[in-house]
Enzyme design. Structure first.
Site, PDB file in Angstrom:
ATOM      1  CD  GLU A 115     -46.451 -39.004 -44.471  1.00  0.00           C
ATOM      2  OE1 GLU A 115     -44.747 -38.972 -44.708  1.00  0.00           O
ATOM      3  OE2 GLU A 115     -46.418 -38.511 -43.252  1.00  0.00           O
ATOM      4  CE  LYS A 117     -37.671 -44.745 -48.867  1.00  0.00           C
ATOM      5  NZ  LYS A 117     -36.856 -44.344 -49.415  1.00  0.00           N
ATOM      6  CG  ASP A 119     -35.728 -42.224 -55.853  1.00  0.00           C
ATOM      7  OD1 ASP A 119     -34.527 -41.992 -54.236  1.00  0.00           O
ATOM      8  OD2 ASP A 119     -35.026 -42.936 -57.103  1.00  0.00           O
ATOM      9  CE1 TYR A 226     -38.911 -36.858 -43.252  1.00  0.00           C
ATOM     10  CE2 TYR A 226     -38.617 -36.488 -44.707  1.00  0.00           C
ATOM     11  CZ  TYR A 226     -38.540 -36.437 -44.500  1.00  0.00           C
ATOM     12  OH  TYR A 226     -36.621 -35.976 -43.685  1.00  0.00           O
ATOM     13  CE  LYS A 315     -37.351 -48.589 -51.348  1.00  0.00           C
ATOM     14  NZ  LYS A 315     -35.887 -48.668 -50.813  1.00  0.00           N
ATOM     15  CB  CYS A 419     -11.665 -70.290 -75.008  1.00  0.00           C
ATOM     16  SG  CYS A 419     -11.799 -68.484 -75.249  1.00  0.00           S
ATOM     17  CB  CYS A 422      -7.731 -68.177 -75.892  1.00  0.00           C
ATOM     18  SG  CYS A 422      -8.286 -70.110 -75.081  1.00  0.00           S
ATOM     19  CB  CYS A 437     -11.792 -70.516 -71.657  1.00  0.00           C
ATOM     20  SG  CYS A 437     -10.198 -70.862 -71.925  1.00  0.00           S
ATOM     21  CB  CYS A 442      -7.516 -67.365 -72.471  1.00  0.00           C
ATOM     22  SG  CYS A 442      -9.038 -67.044 -72.838  1.00  0.00           S
TER      23      CYS A 442
END
Length: 680
Positions: A115, A117, A119, A226, A315, A419, A422, A437, A442
């Site tokens: 069957e 599935k 959702d 179902y 799935k 960085c 900074c 960093c 910072c």
């Protein structure tokens, strides 16, 4: 006398005729009359019922809509639990399920029901003496919400069963919104300036949980039955397939794509066909359900935890789409990590518009050979987290260059890597995948630290999220986390779009957080490598923050699950005077820095037991379940290992359940887990 009975006769004839046309239109998809002709029948029935209110009955087609809104949903006890399904994600896992079933049945041959599935949202429909009596959600599998009045508005649910139906029975089905119905609903909401639903499942669930059934009636909901839950008719066939065929003949909507097969190879072929045609289905489906067809064999196989042994959900792979990777950006984490991420052309993946995706680190980017400007394949990992799977090499610009972190971080003004926030120095520790960093001041690091401190898993300060954390830091109102506890309403009112009521609520939430458990405080401080599990261990071992602050490297290394890296990080954190000063200010503000948990001893009920919680629990969140385990002396982990004693299984459990079964870990349903808690 004839005048008295003529309205009754006409009403009964109209109801019979309308129900017949409902069956033809909503269930058999074979209408005999136009919508206008159908509306004429409904209108005439309404006129008669308004003129003769004594003739109105709950099962009349006019009663699908129109009841007064509820203040709250009632609770329905399921006579037989609505179990969730185990998942398979590969042919190998499907084959393992099939072989387990064969072994348990002693090689008795069995057929397999296949069957789609759906959702959507699982519901149970109970009929008594031919009338639709009660409809409920799955809930925790044992109790659900009473949504009878909302379910009455769905035209493909018969309000009356055929005369030859069992006197009392329950069928189970999946309520859903078709793709076209979902698109139409969102168009209507957009026209009205209302927020759009993210996907059909959310829309269906939200529609069924409306307290006003007239709102539900406006949504184009549908249902496929179902399963049979139970029946007082003992003469029903010993075949799931034949039972569904029987209910199809007495007015219930059964998925026409269902199939009955004889072999595992036929089941695999059904899955392959459904997966290949997934996009063309008129509704969302996320896999295929396989069931042992014989009802008597189902009973013989029984259940494990909250899952039937006789069924499994295979799935579909995560939905993948293509889009363009415009740029590889770099963000700064709370511990200074430099985290690359993909900036994408917006694309819809599984009902969610994705604009960015994680790229983890430079090594991962180079391994996948992902480059700026590439057309890339995107999927939502676990149907949740967006990730870049791979580039589409046939669409690559031949002049594109491999990504290099240091090149991306090069600052021409400083003539070095820096960085991006900074300008601080960049370094990559030996043996680690991440760049960092080096500037502990910072601003981006502190913004993330503040966001972490107020988060749900730490101090849980409601009202201060990501955006307000950034504003508080950038405005200079909060320079370290202890400053939060010295804020006033007047301080917050300086901020843009901040009202007095909102400011008061935030101040109250900050005050409430002072009583959080010690492990939340330790976790909130953001010590590198110290997650919530480690924070709990430290809280229970030391009992107060100052005992932890004074501990040495050697003592930390004697604590189970505290390795050299974590121990060194803890010692380094508390050796910084600025960190100790923050903790002193937290204490002065009244933040609780001691634990009220009893020290772990061998006599505690869960002492020596290791638990993992997976899936969605109904009675409490995963974090609450873990706290209950720890309060009874147990260990709560995030991953299944050889040391795991119990796996607590909620709805929609995934790979952890598969791994636990392969390792022989004992499974506990939510109800079994609650029983363990109560007995302790």
């Amino acid at each position: 006398m004839e005048d008295m009975f003529s309205p009754l006769i006409e009403v009964e004839n109209l109801r019979r005729e309308i129900n017949r046309h409902n069956q033809l239109y909503y269930v058999q998809d074979n209408p005999e009359i136009s919508d206008a002709q159908y509306d004429t029948l409904i209108r005439r029935l309404k006129e008669l019922e308004e003129a003769h209110p004594e003739l109105v009955t709950p099962d009349s087609p006019t009663q699908r809509v129109g009841a007064e809104p509820l203040k709250a949903f009632g609770i329905v006890n399921h006579p037989y639990p609505l179990l969730s399904l185990a998942n398979a994600f590969s042919d190998t896992e499907l084959e393992a399920w099939y072989q387990r079933v064969k072994k348990l049945l002693g090689n008795i041959p069995f057929q397999i029901d296949c069957e789609p599935k759906m959702d959507g949202l699982a519901v149970a429909l109970t009929y008594r003496n031919g009338k639709f009596a009660t409809g409920a959600t799955r809930g925790d599998g044992f109790q659900g919400e009473n949504i009878t009045r909302n379910l009455r508005t769905i035209h493909s649910i018969p309000l009356n069963a055929e005369p030859n139906a069992p006197p009392v029975f329950e069928v189970r089905g999946e309520v859903y919104l078709s793709k076209n119905g979902f698109a139409k609903l969102n168009r209507e909401r957009a026209d009205k300036g209302l927020p759009l639903f993210a996907n059909p499942r959310n829309a269906a669930a939200g529609s069924l949980r409306q307290l006003d059934p007239s709102v539900t009636a406006e949504r184009p909901l549908d249902i496929f039955i179902y399963a049979l839950g139970y029946s007082e008719d003992s003469l029903l066939p010993d075949s799931h397939w034949q039972i569904l065929d029987y209910f199809s003949k007495i007015g219930f909507r059964i998925n026409p794509l269902n199939r009955l097969v004889n072999t595992l190879e036929e089941a695999k072929e059904y899955y392959r066909q459904m997966a290949a045609n997934r996009a063309s289905l008129p509704y969302e489906a996320d896999g295929v359900v396989f069931k042992v067809d014989s009802v008597s064999l189902q009973h013989r196989l029984g259940d494990v935890g909250r899952e039937p042994r006789w069924a499994i959900a295979y799935k579909f792979p995560a939905e993948q789409v293509m889009t363009r990777l415009k740029k590889i950006g770099i963000s700064v984490g709370r511990t200074g990590t430099l985290n690359p991420f993909a900036v994408l052309e917006p694309v819809n993946v599984g009902g969610v518009v994705v604009k960015q995706a994680a790229l983890h680190n430079e090594d991962d980017i180079l391994r996948k050979d992902i480059r700026e400007g590439d057309t890339v394949i995107i999927q939502r990992a676990g149907e949740v987290i967006p990730e870049v799977v791979a580039p589409v090499l046939s669409k690559r610009n031949p002049e594109s260059k491999p990504f290099r972190m240091e090149e991306s971080l090069f600052n021409p003004n400083l003539n070095r890597t820096a960085c991006p926030v900074c300008g601080g120095e960049i370094y990559r520790p030996a043996g680690e995948a991440m760049h960092y960093c080096a500037n502990v001041s910072c601003p981006a690091q502190f913004e993330r630290q503040l966001e972490h401190f107020v988060s749900r898993g730490a101090m849980d300060i409601r009202g201060i999220g990501e955006s307000l954390s950034v504003i508080l830091a950038q405005q200079g109102l909060v320079k370290n986390v202890s400053d939060l506890y010295y804020l006033t309403t007047a301080d917050l009112l300086q901020l843009p779009r901040m009202g007095e009521k909102s400011a008061d609520n935030i101040i109250d939430a900050i005050a409430d957080s002072k009583t959080r458990p010690l492990d939340r405080v330790i976790f909130g401080l953001g010590v590198r490598h110290v997650g919530n599990e480690t924070a709990t261990l430290l809280s229970r071992h030391y009992g107060n923050i100052w005992a932890l602050a004074k501990t040495g490297l050697g003592e930390l290394q004697t604590i189970p699950d505290i390795g050299d890296k974590i121990a060194s990080s803890i010692v380094a954190y508390f050796s910084e005077e600025k960190n100790v000063a923050v903790i002193r200010r937290l204490e002065e503000a009244g933040v609780r820095l001691t634990s009220d948990q009893k020290p772990v001893n061998k006599n505690m009920p869960f002492s020596g037991m290791e638990f993992v919680v997976t899936g969605k629990l109904e009675s409490f969140s995963r974090e609450e379940a873990q706290e209950k385990i720890r309060s009874l002396g147990g260990t709560a982990k995030d991953n299944v290992t050889k040391a795991t004693n119990y796996l607590v299984v909620g709805a929609d459990a995934g790979s952890k359940l598969t791994k636990a079964r392969s390792m022989g870990v004992k499974e506990l349903s939510e109800r079994e887990f609650i029983n363990m808690l109560e007995q302790s």
